[in-house]
Scaffold this motif. Structure first.
Motif, PDB file in Angstrom:
ATOM      1  N   ALA A 290       0.835  -1.207   0.000  1.00  0.00           N
ATOM      2  CA  ALA A 290       0.000   0.000   0.000  1.00  0.00           C
ATOM      3  C   ALA A 290       0.868   1.255   0.000  1.00  0.00           C
ATOM      4  O   ALA A 290       0.574   2.216  -0.718  1.00  0.00           O
ATOM      5  N   ARG A 291       1.949   1.241   0.786  1.00  0.00           N
ATOM      6  CA  ARG A 291       2.867   2.390   0.796  1.00  0.00           C
ATOM      7  C   ARG A 291       3.509   2.580  -0.569  1.00  0.00           C
ATOM      8  O   ARG A 291       3.611   3.699  -1.078  1.00  0.00           O
ATOM      9  N   PHE A 292       3.955   1.477  -1.177  1.00  0.00           N
ATOM     10  CA  PHE A 292       4.585   1.554  -2.493  1.00  0.00           C
ATOM     11  C   PHE A 292       3.641   2.195  -3.510  1.00  0.00           C
ATOM     12  O   PHE A 292       3.992   3.147  -4.200  1.00  0.00           O
ATOM     13  N   PHE A 293       2.407   1.655  -3.595  1.00  0.00           N
ATOM     14  CA  PHE A 293       1.475   2.201  -4.575  1.00  0.00           C
ATOM     15  C   PHE A 293       1.034   3.612  -4.212  1.00  0.00           C
ATOM     16  O   PHE A 293       0.830   4.452  -5.092  1.00  0.00           O
ATOM     17  N   GLY A 294       0.884   3.886  -2.940  1.00  0.00           N
ATOM     18  CA  GLY A 294       0.542   5.248  -2.522  1.00  0.00           C
ATOM     19  C   GLY A 294       1.606   6.241  -2.965  1.00  0.00           C
ATOM     20  O   GLY A 294       1.290   7.320  -3.487  1.00  0.00           O
ATOM     21  N   ASP A 295       2.874   5.872  -2.770  1.00  0.00           N
ATOM     22  CA  ASP A 295       3.980   6.746  -3.196  1.00  0.00           C
ATOM     23  C   ASP A 295       3.990   6.920  -4.705  1.00  0.00           C
ATOM     24  O   ASP A 295       4.139   8.029  -5.217  1.00  0.00           O
ATOM     25  N   ARG A 296       3.866   5.811  -5.433  1.00  0.00           N
ATOM     26  CA  ARG A 296       3.901   5.883  -6.904  1.00  0.00           C
ATOM     27  C   ARG A 296       2.736   6.685  -7.453  1.00  0.00           C
ATOM     28  O   ARG A 296       2.901   7.526  -8.340  1.00  0.00           O
ATOM     29  N   LEU A 297       1.539   6.431  -6.954  1.00  0.00           N
ATOM     30  CA  LEU A 297       0.359   7.147  -7.441  1.00  0.00           C
ATOM     31  C   LEU A 297       0.408   8.621  -7.048  1.00  0.00           C
ATOM     32  O   LEU A 297      -0.071   9.486  -7.786  1.00  0.00           O
ATOM     33  N   GLY A 298       1.005   8.891  -5.899  1.00  0.00           N
ATOM     34  CA  GLY A 298       1.151  10.280  -5.450  1.00  0.00           C
ATOM     35  C   GLY A 298       2.050  11.111  -6.347  1.00  0.00           C
ATOM     36  O   GLY A 298       1.979  12.344  -6.336  1.00  0.00           O
ATOM     37  N   ASN A 299       2.891  10.453  -7.127  1.00  0.00           N
ATOM     38  CA  ASN A 299       3.793  11.157  -8.045  1.00  0.00           C
ATOM     39  C   ASN A 299       3.172  11.412  -9.415  1.00  0.00           C
ATOM     40  O   ASN A 299       3.799  12.054 -10.259  1.00  0.00           O
ATOM     41  N   LEU A 300       1.977  10.897  -9.646  1.00  0.00           N
ATOM     42  CA  LEU A 300       1.311  11.093 -10.937  1.00  0.00           C
ATOM     43  C   LEU A 300       0.433  12.341 -10.879  1.00  0.00           C
ATOM     44  O   LEU A 300      -0.166  12.634  -9.845  1.00  0.00           O
ATOM     45  N   ASP A 301       0.359  13.052 -12.014  1.00  0.00           N
ATOM     46  CA  ASP A 301      -0.529  14.219 -12.048  1.00  0.00           C
ATOM     47  C   ASP A 301      -1.959  13.773 -12.350  1.00  0.00           C
ATOM     48  O   ASP A 301      -2.223  12.598 -12.617  1.00  0.00           O
ATOM     49  N   ARG A 302      -2.878  14.716 -12.304  1.00  0.00           N
ATOM     50  CA  ARG A 302      -4.306  14.418 -12.478  1.00  0.00           C
ATOM     51  C   ARG A 302      -4.575  13.728 -13.818  1.00  0.00           C
ATOM     52  O   ARG A 302      -5.353  12.775 -13.887  1.00  0.00           O
ATOM     53  N   ARG A 303      -3.952  14.167 -14.885  1.00  0.00           N
ATOM     54  CA  ARG A 303      -4.154  13.582 -16.209  1.00  0.00           C
ATOM     55  C   ARG A 303      -3.666  12.136 -16.234  1.00  0.00           C
ATOM     56  O   ARG A 303      -4.340  11.242 -16.741  1.00  0.00           O
ATOM     57  N   GLN A 304      -2.504  11.889 -15.642  1.00  0.00           N
ATOM     58  CA  GLN A 304      -1.964  10.528 -15.605  1.00  0.00           C
ATOM     59  C   GLN A 304      -2.839   9.608 -14.757  1.00  0.00           C
ATOM     60  O   GLN A 304      -3.088   8.457 -15.136  1.00  0.00           O
ATOM     61  N   LEU A 305      -3.297  10.116 -13.614  1.00  0.00           N
ATOM     62  CA  LEU A 305      -4.170   9.302 -12.762  1.00  0.00           C
ATOM     63  C   LEU A 305      -5.495   8.990 -13.450  1.00  0.00           C
ATOM     64  O   LEU A 305      -6.007   7.877 -13.347  1.00  0.00           O
ATOM     65  N   THR A 306      -6.033   9.973 -14.162  1.00  0.00           N
ATOM     66  CA  THR A 306      -7.280   9.755 -14.893  1.00  0.00           C
ATOM     67  C   THR A 306      -7.093   8.682 -15.957  1.00  0.00           C
ATOM     68  O   THR A 306      -7.933   7.787 -16.109  1.00  0.00           O
ATOM     69  N   ALA A 307      -5.987   8.751 -16.683  1.00  0.00           N
ATOM     70  CA  ALA A 307      -5.707   7.752 -17.727  1.00  0.00           C
ATOM     71  C   ALA A 307      -5.517   6.366 -17.107  1.00  0.00           C
ATOM     72  O   ALA A 307      -6.075   5.377 -17.600  1.00  0.00           O
ATOM     73  N   LEU A 308      -4.755   6.282 -16.032  1.00  0.00           N
ATOM     74  CA  LEU A 308      -4.525   4.996 -15.374  1.00  0.00           C
ATOM     75  C   LEU A 308      -5.836   4.418 -14.852  1.00  0.00           C
ATOM     76  O   LEU A 308      -6.121   3.233 -15.052  1.00  0.00           O
ATOM     77  N   LEU A 309      -6.628   5.248 -14.193  1.00  0.00           N
ATOM     78  CA  LEU A 309      -7.910   4.777 -13.675  1.00  0.00           C
ATOM     79  C   LEU A 309      -8.799   4.273 -14.804  1.00  0.00           C
ATOM     80  O   LEU A 309      -9.467   3.238 -14.668  1.00  0.00           O
ATOM     81  N   GLY A 310      -8.796   4.965 -15.926  1.00  0.00           N
ATOM     82  CA  GLY A 310      -9.586   4.532 -17.080  1.00  0.00           C
ATOM     83  C   GLY A 310      -9.144   3.176 -17.596  1.00  0.00           C
ATOM     84  O   GLY A 310      -9.976   2.309 -17.882  1.00  0.00           O
ATOM     85  N   VAL A 311      -7.841   2.974 -17.715  1.00  0.00           N
ATOM     86  CA  VAL A 311      -7.319   1.687 -18.192  1.00  0.00           C
ATOM     87  C   VAL A 311      -7.688   0.579 -17.212  1.00  0.00           C
ATOM     88  O   VAL A 311      -8.149  -0.496 -17.613  1.00  0.00           O
ATOM     89  N   LEU A 312      -7.508   0.831 -15.924  1.00  0.00           N
ATOM     90  CA  LEU A 312      -7.817  -0.194 -14.923  1.00  0.00           C
ATOM     91  C   LEU A 312      -9.309  -0.513 -14.880  1.00  0.00           C
ATOM     92  O   LEU A 312      -9.706  -1.689 -14.832  1.00  0.00           O
ATOM     93  N   THR A 313     -10.141   0.505 -14.903  1.00  0.00           N
ATOM     94  CA  THR A 313     -11.593   0.302 -14.853  1.00  0.00           C
ATOM     95  C   THR A 313     -12.083  -0.430 -16.100  1.00  0.00           C
ATOM     96  O   THR A 313     -12.842  -1.405 -16.005  1.00  0.00           O
ATOM     97  N   ASP A 314     -11.655   0.041 -17.264  1.00  0.00           N
ATOM     98  CA  ASP A 314     -12.055  -0.614 -18.510  1.00  0.00           C
ATOM     99  C   ASP A 314     -11.505  -2.035 -18.584  1.00  0.00           C
ATOM    100  O   ASP A 314     -12.189  -2.949 -19.050  1.00  0.00           O
TER     101      ASP A 314
END
Length: 156
Positions: free
Chosen positions: A113-137
């Protein structure tokens, strides 16, 4: 620097490796907890609220309700979950996680959880939106494909 096509290919090739490593991690966690990987998966679904009844859990795991009943018997014996009357309809059962072993689960997950929290915390809003879209789809597609494969085999 790789171009977009090379990056897309590298990402596509990394997905099955990531899934495989995740399965290995989940299996190691289950072994540490003294439960099966399927029981751990079920526990995670109950903890997350994705499966609040035996029927929903069976559907989420792709198991029969009879098999889930036996699994829940084992999980109750290990003080992981309990079946209680559903407050909305007392004729039905609800599944709740028990706090006894949740700290053990949280402790085992905390480095990941710490690893992913750190990695996701380094992504900007556009990157997080794209990642969430790929994961959800991707999740939705995998669920549809699992249903299709089961129905073609006559399992559904």
């Amino acid at each position: 620097m790789p171009d977009q096509r090379e990056l897309a290919t590298a990402a596509a090739l990394e997905i099955p490796r990531f899934v495989s490593a995740t399965v290995l991690f989940q299996t190691a966690m289950a072994e540490r907890l003294g439960i099966s990987p399927t029981e751990l998966h079920g526990l995670q679904l109950v903890i997350s609220g994705a499966a609040t009844s035996p029927t929903r859990l069976a559907r989420a795991l792709g198991m029969t309700t009879g098999a889930v009943t036996r699994m829940l018997d084992r999980m109750e014996t290990r003080r992981l979950v309990e079946r209680v009357p559903d407050p909305a309809d007392r004729r039905r059962l609800a599944i709740r996680p028990l706090p006894d072993r949740l700290d053990d689960v949280a402790d085992l997950y905390s480095p990941m959880a710490r690893f992913f929290g750190d990695r996701l915390g380094n992504l900007d809003r556009r990157q997080l939106t794209a990642l969430l879209g790929v994961l959800t789809d991707g999740r939705a597609f995998a669920e549809r494909e699992a249903a299709r494969l089961r129905s073609e085999k006559g399992v559904d």
